[in-house]
Design an enzyme around this catalytic site. Structure first.
Site, PDB file in Angstrom:
ATOM      1  N   HIS A 198       0.831  -1.209   0.000  1.00 27.85           N
ATOM      2  CA  HIS A 198       0.000   0.000   0.000  1.00 27.85           C
ATOM      3  C   HIS A 198       0.856   1.245   0.000  1.00 27.85           C
ATOM      4  CE1 HIS A 198      -3.824  -1.985   1.604  1.00 27.85           C
ATOM      5  NE2 HIS A 198      -4.040  -1.523   0.402  1.00 27.85           N
ATOM      6  N   GLU A 440       0.587 -18.794 -17.406  1.00 29.21           N
ATOM      7  CA  GLU A 440       1.663 -18.498 -16.462  1.00 29.21           C
ATOM      8  C   GLU A 440       2.408 -19.747 -15.994  1.00 29.21           C
ATOM      9  OE1 GLU A 440      -0.005 -16.286 -13.157  1.00 29.21           O
ATOM     10  OE2 GLU A 440      -1.784 -17.538 -13.101  1.00 29.21           O
ATOM     11  N   ASP A 464       4.702 -14.937 -12.991  1.00 31.62           N
ATOM     12  CA  ASP A 464       4.825 -16.357 -12.671  1.00 31.62           C
ATOM     13  C   ASP A 464       5.485 -17.135 -13.795  1.00 31.62           C
ATOM     14  OD1 ASP A 464       3.870 -16.804 -10.043  1.00 31.62           O
ATOM     15  OD2 ASP A 464       1.879 -16.220 -10.733  1.00 31.62           O
ATOM     16  N   CYS A 511      -0.353  -9.377 -18.821  1.00 28.01           N
ATOM     17  CA  CYS A 511      -0.706  -8.602 -17.634  1.00 28.01           C
ATOM     18  C   CYS A 511       0.333  -8.704 -16.514  1.00 28.01           C
ATOM     19  CB  CYS A 511      -2.089  -8.994 -17.117  1.00 28.01           C
ATOM     20  SG  CYS A 511      -2.155 -10.704 -16.577  1.00 28.01           S
TER      21      CYS A 511
HETATM   22  C1  PEP Z   1       1.537 -12.856 -13.202  1.00 27.62           C
HETATM   23  O1  PEP Z   1       1.837 -13.925 -12.672  1.00 27.62           O
HETATM   24  O2  PEP Z   1       2.230 -12.303 -14.082  1.00 27.62           O
HETATM   25  C2  PEP Z   1       0.318 -12.145 -12.785  1.00 27.62           C
HETATM   26  C3  PEP Z   1      -0.103 -11.070 -13.414  1.00 27.62           C
HETATM   27  O3  PEP Z   1      -0.344 -12.631 -11.707  1.00 27.62           O
HETATM   28  P1  PEP Z   1       0.103 -12.340 -10.196  1.00 27.62           P
HETATM   29  O4  PEP Z   1       1.219 -11.327 -10.231  1.00 27.62           O
HETATM   30  O5  PEP Z   1      -1.117 -11.864  -9.525  1.00 27.62           O
HETATM   31  O6  PEP Z   1       0.571 -13.697  -9.768  1.00 27.62           O
HETATM   32 MG    MG Z   2       0.427 -15.019 -11.441  1.00 24.98          MG
END
Ligand code: PEP
Ligand code: MG
Length: 591
Positions: A198, A440, A464, A511
């Protein structure tokens, strides 16, 4: 003097979480202190419990004061939820009940509280998901506040901050961060913290350069020491030489100029010089971030991490609570879409009523969709809420941690059953709702052509994917040097996924954090990614690069990069090319 005799140009490197350059003098807010411990007599127990309860009341008063301050500042108002979270923590049964229980076992309040905090922290630390794990910082902040009150330490240090201060703290709570006077503070550095804490979110919102996760910086810095902070690269320079000072002054001016320039890009279309469009969307964790995401030019939410909602409840949120949250986001982001990712719990300890064993290897354990497919009732509740929100605006459903066709088929079966239930109940939802998966895991890359037949879109979670492909724990600083987004294996994996999506005619997005790196835009263009979803603050920077390249530039560059053998060679080549093609952006003052 000791610490102030530190050598000229001493560099410290942490995580740059809020870009910008600050030059000033260190103001050390050392929040760490020794917790006094003693045993108490039977006759003292009630008095000690009362002392603890009084500290709780005082903490509520203090937080309400902060809340009032924050409410009077329009740019901070959206963050009031953080204070509310802290107020809720103060009511938490585990925190309050366990501390009281320990006091009744004849220990003083400070010790009882710090033991409780330790137990709670362990629970948080076993959570694999970075974002959720970092929520333990809120618990720490509340704990530190209570310990300060119990120890009679008055919370006035922030008021002593002078002009051009570079705040150094072992940990800076979100409540402290909110109270930083922007006209005085040129930046802050902390030993603790991660990119998605945060405090980091707030720093970006306040526009204060920040570097966190420095581990032991507060052991080497001292009050009044001159220092430079570079919140883009995560670099701190202590006792800068004149030469370094001038260099950073130049960078600071370039950064400030760039910021003004970037504002221009917010309303321009996200398209290449040859009019190829790429959707730039925001990653979102909390509903209050929606306005800033829109302000930064996000055309929707490419990844809504629903974990946060579960985290803040003492029992798993019910369908109506989830529906209220999802539909609010969907309404506020309309007419753009929101991709809602189903629960991606790294470990499950934080979900009440689920007492699962500590996992030895949580990254490879019961996470993401594996958990949902085991806890089908919880899964159905979430799917009902998401589907109901799909009647309010454009919703896309995304499943995390998919490693094969069987899993997505299982998810779709459950989704279909939930849709049927809703139909029977006469509850409206979008029957054409798009279904996608996170790519991922290496397995998902390998079977991408098969997965592509099952879904409407892919979204590549590079955070990931890189960790699993390169076998490098994304949170382990000892192997961080191996975490290379441009490793040839990663480029090949990305290409395989994008090619599979194109061949099947489905959309492909990215993402993970990689999507926010402007330097990688040619790679994204070469891959043919349809969408990039990132921290909203990064959108203007990525858009600027996008608008200055053609799709062909990207295709040519990616081809060249794929011929190189190491991550370093690829990175150097890309760097050289980008400096040559876009000297204004990647030239001398790379910000
Ligand atoms: C990722 O693994 O790239 C992802 C966007 O998910 P998180 O970071 O929430 O694991
Ligand atoms: Mg992830």
């Amino acid at each position: 003097m000791g610490k102030t005799e530190i050598q000229q140009d001493t560099y410290l490197v942490g995580l740059g979480v809020s870009p910008g350059i600050g030059i000033g003098r260190i103001c050390l807010l050392n929040r760490l202190y020794h917790v006094a411990e003693w045993e108490i007599d039977e006759s003292e127990i009630e008095g000690e419990v009362l002392r603890f309860k009084n500290a709780l009341t005082e903490a509520v008063t203090q937080l309400n004061q902060v809340k009032q301050n924050v409410a009077s500042q329009p740019h901070l108002r959206e963050h009031i939820y953080i204070i509310d979270t802290h107020l809720l923590i103060l009511e938490d049964e585990m925190l309050v009940g366990n501390t009281e229980k320990l006091i009744r076992q004849k220990t003083n309040a400070e010790r009882a509280l710090s033991q409780t905090l330790k137990q709670l922290r362990l629970m948080f630390e076993s959570i694999e998901d970075d974002y959720l794990r970092e929520r333990s910082s809120d618990l720490d902040a509340v704990g530190q506040r209570l310990l300060r009150i119990l120890s009679g330490i008055t919370d006035t240090t922030l008021e002593l901050v002078k002009e051009k201060s570079l705040i150094a703290a072992h940990d800076l709570s979100p409540a402290d961060t909110m109270q930083l006077d922007r006209s005085k503070v040129v930046g802050f550095l902390t030993d603790r913290g991660g990119k998605t804490s945060h405090t980091a979110i707030l720093a970006r919102s306040l526009g204060i350069p920040a570097v966190v996760g420095l581990e032991s910086a507060t052991a080497v810095v001292d009050n009044e020491m001159s220092a430079i902070i570079d919140g883009s690269t995560g670099v701190i320079v202590l006792n800068p030489s004149e030469e370094t000072f001038k260099e950073y002054l130049k960078r600071k001016l370039a950064f400030e100029y760039l910021e003004k320039e970037l504002a221009r890009y917010r309303d321009l279309p996200a398209e290449t010089s040859d009019h190829h469009k790429v959707m730039l969307r925001a990653n979102l964790e909390i509903v209050s971030e929606v306005p800033v995401a829109l302000e930064d030019g996000a055309v929707g939410i490419g990844l809504y991490r629903t974990e946060f909602l579960y985290m803040n409840c003492s029992t798993p949120p019910g369908e109506d609570v989830q529906f209220a949250e999802y539909s609010e986001i969907v309404e506020r982001i309309a007419p753009h879409p929101v991709t809602i990712r189903t629960l991606d719990a790294g470990g499950d300890k934080f979900i009440p009523d689920m007492s699962l064993e500590n996992e030895v290897n949580p990254a490879m354990g019961l996470r993401g969709v594996r958990f949902s497919l085991r806890e089908i009732d919880l899964f159905k509740v979430q799917l009902r809420a998401i589907l109901r929100a799909s009647a309010v605006g454009q919703v896309r459903i995304m499943f995390p941690m998919i490693s094969g066709v069987a899993e997505i088929r299982a998810c779709k079966r459950i989704l279909a059953a939930v849709q049927k239930d809703l139909e029977h109940e006469g509850i409206s939802f979008d029957s054409q709702v798009k279904i996608g998966i996170m790519i991922e895991t290496p397995a998902a890359v390998m079977v991408a052509p098969l997965l592509a037949k099952e879904v409407d879109f892919f979204s590549i979670g590079t955070n990931d994917l890189i960790q699993y492909c390169l076998a490098v724990d994304r949170g382990n600083e000892h192997v961080a040097y191996l975490y290379e987004p441009l490793h040839p294996a990663i480029l090949r994996a990305l290409k395989q996924v994008c090619d599979a999506a194109k061949a099947a005619g489905i959309e492909v997005s990215m993402c993970g954090e990689m999507a926010a790196e402007p330097m990688y835009v040619p790679v994204f263009l070469g891959l043919g990614l349809d969408e990039l979803s990132m921290n909203h603050a990064c959108i203007p920077r990525v858009k600027r690069v996008l608008r200055n390249l053609s799709r062909t530039d990207g295709e040519v560059m990616l081809k060249e990069l794929l011929e190189l053998a190491t991550g370093k060679e690829i990175s150097a080549h890309l760097d050289r090319e980008m400096r040559k093609r876009l000297p204004d952006i990647f030239g001398e003052f790379v910000i």
